[in-house]
Every structure is written in structure tokens, then in C-alpha cells.
Write an enzyme that holds these catalytic residues in place. Structure first.
Site, mmCIF file in Angstrom:
data_model
loop_
_atom_site.group_PDB
_atom_site.id
_atom_site.type_symbol
_atom_site.label_atom_id
_atom_site.label_comp_id
_atom_site.label_asym_id
_atom_site.label_seq_id
_atom_site.Cartn_x
_atom_site.Cartn_y
_atom_site.Cartn_z
ATOM 1 N N HIS A 103 -2.295 4.517 16.724
ATOM 2 C CA HIS A 103 -1.169 3.660 16.230
ATOM 3 C C HIS A 103 0.026 3.654 17.020
ATOM 4 O O HIS A 103 0.588 4.866 17.332
ATOM 5 C CB HIS A 103 -0.971 3.880 14.723
ATOM 6 C CG HIS A 103 -1.912 3.476 13.962
ATOM 7 N ND1 HIS A 103 -2.331 2.241 13.056
ATOM 8 C CD2 HIS A 103 -2.895 4.331 13.399
ATOM 9 C CE1 HIS A 103 -3.531 2.372 12.292
ATOM 10 N NE2 HIS A 103 -3.831 3.757 12.571
ATOM 11 N N PHE B 73 1.750 10.755 2.564
ATOM 12 C CA PHE B 73 1.167 10.102 3.786
ATOM 13 C C PHE B 73 1.990 8.851 4.399
ATOM 14 O O PHE B 73 2.743 8.836 5.521
ATOM 15 C CB PHE B 73 -0.302 9.573 3.342
ATOM 16 C CG PHE B 73 -1.147 8.996 4.833
ATOM 17 C CD1 PHE B 73 -0.876 9.490 6.000
ATOM 18 C CD2 PHE B 73 -1.984 8.220 4.623
ATOM 19 C CE1 PHE B 73 -1.540 8.733 6.978
ATOM 20 C CE2 PHE B 73 -2.747 7.568 5.662
ATOM 21 C CZ PHE B 73 -2.520 7.814 6.839
ATOM 22 N N LEU C 129 -2.448 10.245 13.539
ATOM 23 C CA LEU C 129 -2.362 8.859 13.917
ATOM 24 C C LEU C 129 -1.903 8.774 15.493
ATOM 25 O O LEU C 129 -2.083 7.749 15.849
ATOM 26 C CB LEU C 129 -1.416 8.201 13.140
ATOM 27 C CG LEU C 129 -1.722 8.414 11.563
ATOM 28 C CD1 LEU C 129 -0.373 7.870 11.080
ATOM 29 C CD2 LEU C 129 -2.902 7.533 11.239
ATOM 30 N N GLN D 104 3.046 1.178 3.354
ATOM 31 C CA GLN D 104 2.504 0.098 4.357
ATOM 32 C C GLN D 104 3.056 -1.389 3.694
ATOM 33 O O GLN D 104 3.062 -1.664 2.704
ATOM 34 C CB GLN D 104 1.325 0.074 4.395
ATOM 35 C CG GLN D 104 0.649 -0.980 5.442
ATOM 36 C CD GLN D 104 -0.819 -0.502 6.014
ATOM 37 O OE1 GLN D 104 -1.487 0.288 5.633
ATOM 38 N NE2 GLN D 104 -1.473 -1.891 6.170
ATOM 39 N N ARG E 35 0.901 -1.294 -0.048
ATOM 40 C CA ARG E 35 0.071 0.010 0.014
ATOM 41 C C ARG E 35 0.737 1.415 0.057
ATOM 42 O O ARG E 35 1.676 1.356 0.801
ATOM 43 C CB ARG E 35 -0.899 -0.081 1.392
ATOM 44 C CG ARG E 35 -1.910 1.057 1.186
ATOM 45 C CD ARG E 35 -2.799 0.884 2.580
ATOM 46 N NE ARG E 35 -4.037 1.766 2.529
ATOM 47 C CZ ARG E 35 -4.385 2.314 3.727
ATOM 48 N NH1 ARG E 35 -4.081 1.730 4.879
ATOM 49 N NH2 ARG E 35 -5.319 3.260 3.710
ATOM 50 N N ASN F 198 -2.842 -1.505 11.934
ATOM 51 C CA ASN F 198 -4.145 -2.053 12.923
ATOM 52 C C ASN F 198 -5.251 -2.134 12.358
ATOM 53 O O ASN F 198 -5.576 -1.560 11.270
ATOM 54 C CB ASN F 198 -4.041 -2.008 14.199
ATOM 55 C CG ASN F 198 -4.577 -0.385 14.636
ATOM 56 O OD1 ASN F 198 -5.462 0.128 13.827
ATOM 57 N ND2 ASN F 198 -3.740 0.279 15.593
ATOM 58 N N PHE G 128 3.556 0.330 8.948
ATOM 59 C CA PHE G 128 3.722 1.603 8.018
ATOM 60 C C PHE G 128 5.096 2.648 8.210
ATOM 61 O O PHE G 128 5.258 2.776 9.573
ATOM 62 C CB PHE G 128 2.557 2.282 7.710
ATOM 63 C CG PHE G 128 1.827 2.956 8.837
ATOM 64 C CD1 PHE G 128 2.288 4.246 9.207
ATOM 65 C CD2 PHE G 128 1.157 2.363 9.864
ATOM 66 C CE1 PHE G 128 1.712 5.119 10.238
ATOM 67 C CE2 PHE G 128 0.683 2.974 10.795
ATOM 68 C CZ PHE G 128 1.158 4.508 11.108
#
Length: 268
Positions: free
Chosen positions: A148, A77, A144, A80, A72, A124, A135
Site C-alpha cells: 500500500h 489496526f 503493509l 478506512q 471500516r 486498494n 486508511f
């Protein structure tokens, strides 16, 4: 500080190294990541059926990042990875030593903020569902924090992370020809450590070579001087017929003439 490394191939190119520093603030999360990095196993991309990955039981021997993909990518941003079972973000699980064999483990703490580029954090599916997926941030992501668990950062190879962020994607997934593969991983600094070892041994070999060359040159010079001295001695005295050197003969001739003159003077 503990370190882990990824050797990453982008679109089939030669691998490049990313080094990650693990924070002591999150020992459980960091150790889970470390143990998966240290695995000697290699993940295998599962076969596809109806356009979807169908993980098989023998797809991987144990949790590992080797052979997995960065599945990903969202520019500005994060990137991942860590799904070693289905390769699409729906699989993976924690190392068996992390939470008594359970596939997930609880959020350890939220001490480290996602305040900059290069922060390593756990992906998660909600609260207390950490497994193997992670990530790396491409920007400040303060939203975040508290959701996370950040547990490390990139200390070498941030340019590689940026390069990954530029691959062509389709629905946040790299297209087939632009896949990002983790070809190797482990504890430490990876190829750089091995290169340092190689370069130090190469340097040592070079020094030995120079030393030998210098010794050989010195030996040849010594031999040459000895040969010249021997030649000079041969000129002064020829050992084959026992004759005296030219210089000695000249001296004797001079002495003889001198004596003769003295006699002549005394007679007169």
C-alpha cells in the site's frame, strides 16, 4: 508541506477535526487526495435494496470526501474511508485529474513505511488499483509496506482517530447509531485556521475597545480637572456681581490696618 483536514462527527456528536500532512515523496497520490478533499460537492448515502447499497448516477457530482463515512474500523489496526458512491468499501474512484479520467492509478512508490500510528495510506484491490479509498493506521503495520502507498500522516487529532477506533462495529462496519461521518473537508487546517482568524480579530476588537475606554476615561478626567479649576476660579472671583474673593478682601483689610498703624506711629 500541504495539509488537509476532516471534520468528523462520531455517532451524531459535534464535529472534531483531524489534520493530515501530505508527503512530497508521493506527489501524484497526495494530489489525488488533496483534489478530492477540496471538492465542493457532498456525497449522498445511496438507497438500499435487499440489504445492499445501490449507487445511483446522481448520488454524487464529483469525487469528494464530504458526506462520506468511515465505513471500516478494525481496532489496533486501521480505520478506512473514502467510498463516496456506495459507502461500504466497494465504490469510489480517483479524481479525474489524476490519471486522465481513469478510475484508478498506479502505485507511485513505497518509500514511506507503515511504521507507526497515524500513517495515511491508500486502500486498494491489489497492485496499481488506487482510487479514492484511504486508511489511517492505529498501530505499527509493517506487513503493509510494499503493498500500500503511504503518503501522509495525522499531525493533529490523533485522539479523534483513536475515538473512531472504539465505536461499536458489526463485521468491521460501525453500527447505524455509531456511524462516523465526514461532515466537512478541505485544504489546510480547517476550523483551527478559522478559529485563529476569529480569535485574532476578536483580540483586535478587544484592544480597540480598551483603547477607546482609556481615551474616554482620559477625556473625562481632563474635563473633571477643567471643571474643578473653573470652580476654584469662581470662588476667587464671582463674575456675576464683580465682588472680590474672600482671600482678596482679607488681604486688603490687613493692608488697611497696617497703614493705619503706621500713621498712628508717625503722629505720635
Amino acid at each position: 508541506m500541504q495539509h488537509c483536514f476532516f471534520c468528523v462527527s462520531i455517532a451524531g456528536a459535534s464535529p472534531k477535526t483531524i489534520v493530515l500532512q501530505l508527503s512530497p515523496e508521493c506527489p501524484i497520490t497526495a494530489n489525488n487526495f488533496l483534489q478530492i478533499c477540496k471538492s465542493k460537492s457532498t456525497a449522498k448515502r445511496p438507497p438500499y435494496s435487499g440489504g445492499k447499497a445501490t449507487p445511483t448516477q446522481d448520488a454524487v457530482l464529483e469525487p469528494t470526501y464530504r458526506g462520506t463515512e468511515i465505513h471500516r474500523v478494525i481496532p489496533n489496526f486501521m480505520i478506512q474511508g473514502g467510498d463516496f458512491t456506495s459507502f461500504d468499501g466497494k465504490g469510489g474512484y480517483a479524481h479525474p485529474s489524476t490519471n486522465s479520467g481513469k478510475q484508478t492509478f498506479a502505485d507511485e512508490n513505497f518509500i514511506i513505511s507503515h511504521a507507526s500510528e497515524g500513517i495515511l495510506s491508500m486502500a486498494n484491490r491489489g497492485k496499481n488499483t488506487n482510487g479514492s479509498q484511504f486508511f489511517i493506521t492505529l498501530n505499527k503495520c509493517l506487513h503493509l509496506d510494499g503493498k500500500h502507498v503511504a503518503f501522509g500522516k495525522v499531525v493533529k487529532g490523533i485522539e479523534v482517530v483513536r475515538e473512531i477506533s472504539k465505536v461499536e462495529t458489526e463485521g468491521e462496519r460501525p453500527v447505524r447509531m455509531q456511524r462516523v461521518l465526514i461532515v466537512d473537508c478541505g485544504e489546510g487546517w480547517g476550523r483551527e485556521e478559522r478559529d485563529d482568524d476569529d480569535s485574532s480579530s476578536a483580540s483586535s476588537r478587544q484592544k480597540n475597545k480598551k483603547r477607546k475606554k482609556h481615551h474616554k476615561h482620559h477625556h473625562e478626567e481632563k474635563k473633571h480637572r477643567k471643571h474643578k479649576r473653573s470652580k476654584r476660579d469662581d470662588t476667587e472671583y464671582n463674575s456675576s456681581d464683580g465682588s472680590r474673593s474672600h482671600k482678596k478682601k482679607k488681604r486688603e483689610k490687613y493692608k488697611s490696618k497696617s497703614k493705619h498703624r503706621k500713621r498712628e506711629r508717625s503722629d505720635s
